[in-house]
Write a protein that holds these residues in place. Sequence first.
Motif, short mmCIF file in Angstrom:
data_model
loop_
_atom_site.label_atom_id
_atom_site.label_comp_id
_atom_site.label_asym_id
_atom_site.label_seq_id
_atom_site.Cartn_x
_atom_site.Cartn_y
_atom_site.Cartn_z
N VAL A 58 0.84 -1.33 -0.14
CA VAL A 58 0.10 -0.10 0.16
C VAL A 58 0.79 0.64 -0.41
O VAL A 58 0.30 1.80 -0.94
CB VAL A 58 -0.86 -0.38 1.12
N GLU A 59 1.89 1.15 0.90
CA GLU A 59 2.49 2.42 1.18
C GLU A 59 3.37 1.94 -0.06
O GLU A 59 3.81 3.42 -0.59
CB GLU A 59 3.77 2.12 2.34
N GLY A 60 4.24 1.22 -0.84
CA GLY A 60 5.38 1.86 -2.14
C GLY A 60 3.83 2.67 -2.95
O GLY A 60 4.34 3.26 -3.46
N LEU B 4 -9.67 2.28 1.83
CA LEU B 4 -9.10 2.78 2.69
C LEU B 4 -9.22 4.17 3.69
O LEU B 4 -8.37 5.30 2.18
CB LEU B 4 -7.75 2.26 3.15
N ASP B 5 -9.33 4.64 5.09
CA ASP B 5 -9.68 5.90 5.57
C ASP B 5 -7.76 5.68 5.65
O ASP B 5 -6.53 6.00 5.05
CB ASP B 5 -9.95 6.47 6.24
N LEU B 6 -7.91 7.52 6.04
CA LEU B 6 -6.38 7.53 6.82
C LEU B 6 -5.40 6.73 7.48
O LEU B 6 -4.48 6.01 7.51
CB LEU B 6 -5.85 8.79 6.80
N THR B 7 -6.60 6.44 8.63
CA THR B 7 -5.84 5.29 9.33
C THR B 7 -5.66 4.07 8.71
O THR B 7 -4.66 3.37 8.89
CB THR B 7 -7.30 4.89 10.37
N VAL C 134 -2.15 3.78 7.11
CA VAL C 134 -1.08 3.52 7.43
C VAL C 134 -0.94 2.49 8.45
O VAL C 134 -0.10 1.88 7.92
CB VAL C 134 -1.58 4.85 8.54
N THR C 135 -2.30 1.58 9.09
CA THR C 135 -1.87 0.74 9.69
C THR C 135 -1.90 -0.42 8.80
O THR C 135 -1.12 -1.82 8.72
CB THR C 135 -3.36 -0.16 10.71
N GLY C 136 -2.06 -0.11 7.61
CA GLY C 136 -2.28 -1.33 6.26
C GLY C 136 -0.66 -1.13 5.40
O GLY C 136 -0.58 -2.34 4.59
N ALA C 137 -0.49 0.22 5.77
CA ALA C 137 0.97 0.32 5.23
C ALA C 137 2.32 -0.95 4.34
O ALA C 137 2.33 -0.44 3.02
CB ALA C 137 1.93 1.15 5.87
N LYS C 138 1.61 -1.68 5.18
CA LYS C 138 3.00 -2.73 4.86
C LYS C 138 2.13 -4.29 3.49
O LYS C 138 2.71 -5.15 2.97
CB LYS C 138 3.23 -3.49 5.75
N ALA D 155 -2.18 11.44 -3.46
CA ALA D 155 -2.09 9.98 -4.34
C ALA D 155 -2.50 9.43 -3.35
O ALA D 155 -2.91 8.51 -2.83
CB ALA D 155 0.02 9.74 -4.33
N ARG D 156 -2.93 9.92 -2.33
CA ARG D 156 -3.01 9.39 -0.64
C ARG D 156 -4.32 9.15 -0.95
O ARG D 156 -5.41 8.33 -0.81
CB ARG D 156 -2.66 10.16 0.53
N LEU D 157 -5.41 10.28 -1.43
CA LEU D 157 -6.60 9.71 -2.16
C LEU D 157 -7.09 8.85 -3.01
O LEU D 157 -7.71 8.78 -2.88
CB LEU D 157 -7.24 11.76 -2.24
N LEU D 158 -6.30 9.13 -3.66
CA LEU D 158 -6.47 8.33 -5.21
C LEU D 158 -6.10 6.73 -4.28
O LEU D 158 -7.25 5.77 -4.25
CB LEU D 158 -5.82 8.67 -6.33
N VAL D 159 -5.56 6.53 -4.06
CA VAL D 159 -5.14 5.13 -3.31
C VAL D 159 -5.96 4.87 -2.04
O VAL D 159 -6.73 3.50 -2.54
CB VAL D 159 -3.93 4.83 -2.63
N GLY D 160 -6.33 5.94 -1.51
CA GLY D 160 -7.24 5.45 -0.73
C GLY D 160 -8.45 5.17 -1.21
O GLY D 160 -9.71 3.94 -0.36
N ASP D 161 -8.90 5.36 -1.90
CA ASP D 161 -10.30 5.34 -2.44
C ASP D 161 -10.49 4.23 -3.08
O ASP D 161 -11.44 3.05 -3.40
CB ASP D 161 -10.99 6.53 -3.89
N ALA D 162 -9.47 3.82 -3.99
CA ALA D 162 -9.11 2.70 -4.76
C ALA D 162 -9.36 1.60 -3.97
O ALA D 162 -9.76 0.67 -4.61
CB ALA D 162 -7.99 2.60 -5.51
N LEU D 163 -8.87 1.55 -2.59
CA LEU D 163 -8.47 -0.09 -1.63
C LEU D 163 -9.48 0.34 -0.80
O LEU D 163 -10.02 -0.67 0.61
CB LEU D 163 -7.42 0.85 -1.50
#
Length: 296
Positions: A12-14, A45-48, A51-55, A35-43
């Motif tokens: 997710v982070e990569g 995921l909210d901001l938290t 972060v918790t799913g970063a790896k 990038a944060r908003l688009l990846v979050g929307d596609a997956l």
Amino acid sequence: MSASADNGDQTVEGIRRTLAARLVAAGHDSAELDARLLVGDALGLDLTGMVTGAKRILTKDEAERVEALARRRLAGQPVARILGIKEFWGLPLRLSAATLVPRPDTETVVERALELLRANGAADRSLRIADLGTGSGAILLALLSELPNAHGFATDISSEALQTASRNAAELGLGDRATWIACDYASALTGTFDLIVSNPPYIPSADIAGLDVEVRAHDPRAALDGGADGLDAYRALISQSAGLLASGGLLVVEVGQGQSADVEALMTASGLSPTGPPKADLGGIPRAVSARRLPR
Ligand code: GLN
């Protein structure tokens, strides 16, 4: 090296970092946030969650969903259009093809209206408010969220916009305090109003071609085009509003850069009294012009 997509870090982070770097390389100035908003929307995921799913490593489906959104952004679509949602006054608002993306500048109209009502001690009263050309409902819904006993009447010439706005109202729990009317500005309104607000189209027709592509190609022209000098909408809505305001009632409108004196003059010509200098937006541009109907 092959020309195929970079299959480097698929976490997710990569993926988020890679997208941010692509957006920077393409000259986008809000690349990190986008990038944060688009990846979050596609997956989903909210901001938290990001972060918790970063790896976590993305599935192929997820990576494709991110890539589809990335391509739309790189092709010039605004993030708010891709997500179909934009925050205004802290409220999440859905968008449609018939609505402008609400701008932070427009919060100046909400601020001016609230400061005038509060100065009058009127904020808790059962106010009747009209929002002319409501679009996504942004101004009206922000006001209703602050004024617990107010009822709003929102007009728009586009029934698609009214559907978007009424859905926004329902999702924010404000639907029972709003009425939707399909008409041009105030032409179908009756009764009297304590407050009338509007962010009408105000761009001179000849200037539209020179607007930023994210505005020109994605915001509805009917919400932008203010006619030859940009003031057509004000000519219509100010004289209509003057006839609908209660004694002491307020009119607050957004204006484009350099239009405040002309709009004040139209208000004065309709018998309204400016409440003071226009309120500037965060960029220092006079943005909200307000006037009151004096008791007769
Ligand atoms: N503020 C918008 C822009 O500059 C214009 C919105 C409007 O015409 N009301 O793109």
